[in-house]
Design an enzyme around this catalytic site. Sequence first.
Site, mmCIF file in Angstrom:
data_model
loop_
_atom_site.group_PDB
_atom_site.id
_atom_site.type_symbol
_atom_site.label_atom_id
_atom_site.label_comp_id
_atom_site.label_asym_id
_atom_site.label_seq_id
_atom_site.Cartn_x
_atom_site.Cartn_y
_atom_site.Cartn_z
ATOM 1 N N ASN A 198 56.826 40.170 46.766
ATOM 2 C CA ASN A 198 57.115 41.362 47.552
ATOM 3 C C ASN A 198 58.614 41.661 47.537
ATOM 4 O OD1 ASN A 198 54.354 41.617 48.522
ATOM 5 N ND2 ASN A 198 54.794 39.813 49.777
ATOM 6 N N CYS A 248 48.608 42.182 43.030
ATOM 7 C CA CYS A 248 48.931 43.573 43.351
ATOM 8 C C CYS A 248 48.122 44.470 42.416
ATOM 9 C CB CYS A 248 50.425 43.821 43.188
ATOM 10 S SG CYS A 248 50.912 45.542 43.433
ATOM 11 N N ASN A 255 48.136 47.852 41.924
ATOM 12 C CA ASN A 255 48.938 48.769 41.122
ATOM 13 C C ASN A 255 49.817 47.994 40.152
ATOM 14 O OD1 ASN A 255 48.098 51.301 42.190
ATOM 15 N ND2 ASN A 255 49.391 50.997 43.985
ATOM 16 N N ASN A 283 48.148 43.277 54.702
ATOM 17 C CA ASN A 283 48.441 44.694 54.513
ATOM 18 C C ASN A 283 47.566 45.476 55.481
ATOM 19 O OD1 ASN A 283 49.934 43.720 52.384
ATOM 20 N ND2 ASN A 283 48.671 44.612 50.794
ATOM 21 N N CYS A 298 49.157 51.547 47.456
ATOM 22 C CA CYS A 298 48.800 50.128 47.389
ATOM 23 C C CYS A 298 47.431 50.058 46.736
ATOM 24 C CB CYS A 298 48.777 49.490 48.782
ATOM 25 S SG CYS A 298 48.181 47.787 48.805
ATOM 26 N N GLY A 299 47.350 49.448 45.555
ATOM 27 C CA GLY A 299 46.093 49.434 44.823
ATOM 28 C C GLY A 299 45.001 48.655 45.526
ATOM 29 N N THR A 300 45.301 47.406 45.908
ATOM 30 C CA THR A 300 44.286 46.630 46.618
ATOM 31 C C THR A 300 44.009 47.245 47.985
ATOM 32 O OG1 THR A 300 45.997 45.097 47.385
ATOM 33 C CG2 THR A 300 44.742 44.467 45.413
#
Length: 291
Positions: A78, A87, A89, A197, A230-232
């Site tokens: 991070n 991650c 993305n 997140n 944020c992809g996930t």
Amino acid sequence: MTMLRFTKGHGTGNDFVLVSDPEGLLDLTPARRAALADRRFGVGADGVIRAVRSQSIPEGRALLASDPDAEWFMDYSNSDGSVSEMCGNGIRVFARFLLDQGLVELAPGRSIPIGTRAGVIEVHRLADGFAADLGRWRLDGGEPLVRARELPVARPGLGINVGNPHVVVALASDDELEALDLGVAPVLDPPAAAGANVEFVVPADPLVVDGIGRIRMRVHERGSGETLSCGTGAVAAALAVRYWAGASAPSEWRVTVPGGVLGVRMFAAEDGEHVALSGPAELVFEGEIAL
């Protein structure tokens, strides 16, 4: 003075500093990673990604026993320098970086296994981006109360794990979503042991068009703050809304984030239901910086 060659990339505005270190020789301490990601005194990014051969990092060597084709490992941290499992993305941008650096060959329609701290992720090259099979997901249990600045009343969240932990909160309107101040980290009660997140989501009206679910989302990422995407987190948000909507909800979703649109698809696999994330991956510029 040691100079570090880097590439800057992003996936729907979620941006990363990428460095090539095949043999794992760079001394990228947490402090140095945080300095690279600093938006005032460094390159600036939501995260730092090191491309290292799996055999050159302990976490990667452990994966090679089960998947010897996972030659490359995405060592992700991070923006504060803390290590993260994966991650969504970032792994698409990582695949683009490997191609750009000539470290792999991957024709459209083909896939490549990539090692991460969340396991081996299969990344498929599309005509206009990449799709990553993030594997099985799970409900983390409980409904922690979530407090956020400019959210008048605490709301229950749904814990979902897609390789890293998320808490998803449903809001009533776009106005509520826009009013949030995510410059300050939301507070979870009870707190997540390893942090999480936190996604705030608003379903579209109508929710489903042509068999595809549609939602809007903003996110505060642990260790990074609010990010454009944020992809996930998009995956977790789609899974949560499908869970709340019930058995008739679709298995394909379009998630609008401040940085663009991501695709999420749930599908059956031999070991249970998997979830895939698709979207663009762009490399923006290259440079050198003193370590």
